[in-house]
Scaffold this active site. Structure first.
Site, short mmCIF file in Angstrom:
data_model
loop_
_atom_site.label_atom_id
_atom_site.label_comp_id
_atom_site.label_asym_id
_atom_site.label_seq_id
_atom_site.Cartn_x
_atom_site.Cartn_y
_atom_site.Cartn_z
N LYS A 54 6.55 10.52 49.80
CA LYS A 54 6.17 11.89 50.20
C LYS A 54 6.98 12.33 51.41
CE LYS A 54 1.48 11.56 48.43
NZ LYS A 54 0.15 11.04 48.70
N GLN A 98 -4.46 10.27 52.65
CA GLN A 98 -4.19 9.41 51.50
C GLN A 98 -5.45 8.65 51.07
OE1 GLN A 98 -1.28 9.30 49.83
NE2 GLN A 98 -1.95 7.73 48.40
N ASP A 121 -3.96 19.01 48.92
CA ASP A 121 -4.45 18.22 47.79
C ASP A 121 -5.41 19.03 46.92
OD1 ASP A 121 -3.56 15.59 47.36
OD2 ASP A 121 -4.67 14.85 49.09
N1 GUN Z 1 -3.90 8.61 46.21
C1 GUN Z 1 -3.29 8.57 45.00
N2 GUN Z 1 -2.94 9.82 44.62
C2 GUN Z 1 -3.33 10.65 45.60
C3 GUN Z 1 -3.22 12.06 45.79
O1 GUN Z 1 -2.70 12.82 44.95
N3 GUN Z 1 -3.73 12.53 46.96
C4 GUN Z 1 -4.31 11.72 47.88
N4 GUN Z 1 -4.78 12.30 49.00
N5 GUN Z 1 -4.42 10.42 47.73
C5 GUN Z 1 -3.92 9.89 46.60
#
Ligand code: GUN
Length: 296
Positions: A54, A98, A121
């Site tokens: 990311k 996350q 998100d």
């Molecule tokens: N963990 C795995 N995929 C995601 C996601 O799309 N967003 C977040 N915040 N955590 C994750």
């Protein structure tokens, strides 16, 4: 029939290029640089890989990346204090905590502490409600990516029968809302659905998001249907670890009209949509026009 392969990797690269072009315009015309803050608590290896990817892609798109790595024993109060700080920071337009969080932390509490306007998100309860009522929301990245692939392949989705297999808050439920928003007739099925095969065979669009390796087989696919495979499962084959989806690719591709592969289908769309959401959040915060085609 041999299915058309929907190339999510190439599509995601186009989305990232579109985001980068828009970000460059924001910088040149408004002196504005969108910023994404990612909060990682603990040392989960898969999460560390996600967060690194990311950060890299955020910078490649011309945006600022802020990474906050906290120890696994971080207290709830300290996590909430960091989120409050990021909410108040004008350089931060998007915040992502996350998941999964370590067990002693309440993920609902953390997510609902994020300013909904910065919730890239789309997990905050306000955004869930806005999406569910057809209002302008921040939309979860993976289902947004699936919607983009489907719109690109079909043009209009109106009137199509869509079956979403999986009822998670992150993929299944928002995916169903998005398809409903595009005027599909939507069924949500799951692991307890009776005669899942018959339900799936009713689908013009079949989205598999159950988290079970190769559970959707060719006999469950209507000839000519579009199959979107959200699954990412690691399985051992012939002594080697392989990545497979929730769809049994070989048998489904022999029947479907179009299908996303794993890897290279939905997967790359998630981070591309996270960048798109960060840009969208920045534009909304500043009252500037939103990028075309990157929102629901
Ligand atoms: N963990 C795995 N995929 C995601 C996601 O799309 N967003 C977040 N915040 N955590 C994750």
């Amino acid at each position: 029939m041999t299915a058309t392969v929907i190339d999510g990797k190439a599509f995601a690269a186009r989305v990232r290029a579109q985001v980068a072009a828009h970000v460059a315009r924001l910088r040149d015309e408004h002196g504005l640089v969108p910023g994404l803050a990612v909060v990682l608590v603990g040392e989960d290896p898969a999460s560390q890989v996600y967060v690194r990817n990311k950060g890299t892609q955020t910078v490649e798109a011309g945006m600022q990346s802020f990474e906050h790595k906290l120890p696994a024993d971080t207290s709830e109060a300290d996590l909430l204090a960091l989120i409050a700080e990021l909410n108040a920071d004008p350089a931060v337009h998007g915040i992502l905590v996350q998941l999964p969080l370590p067990k002693h932390l309440d993920s609902d509490l953390a997510i609902n502490a994020i300013d909904p306007a910065k919730d890239v998100d789309g997990f905050h309860i306000s955004n869930v409600g806005l999406l569910g009522t057809g209002q302008k929301a921040m939309v979860p990245c993976t289902p947004l990516g699936c919607l983009m692939l489907l719109r690109d392949h079909h043009g209009s989705l109106a009137g199509l029968n869509a079956v979403v297999v999986g009822r998670s808050n992150i993929v299944g439920k928002p995916m169903a809302q998005l398809l409903l928003g595009d005027s599909c007739t939507v069924t949500i099925a799951h692991s307890r659905t009776k005669d899942l095969g018959a339900v799936c065979r009713g689908a013009d669009i079949l989205v598999a998001a159950v988290g079970r390796a190769e559970m959707i087989t060719g006999d469950m696919v209507r000839p000519g249907a579009t199959v979107i495979d959200v699954g990412i499962n690691r399985v051992e084959r012939n002594g080697k670890l392989r990545l497979v989806g929730d769809v049994d690719y070989a048998s489904a591709a022999a029947v479907a009209g179009a299908i996303t592969p794993v890897p290279g289908g939905v997967g790359p769309m998630t981070i591309a949509c996270l960048l798109a959401n960060t840009l969208t959040a920045c534009c909304r915060a500043k009252g500037l026009p939103e990028p075309d085609g990157l929102t629901a």
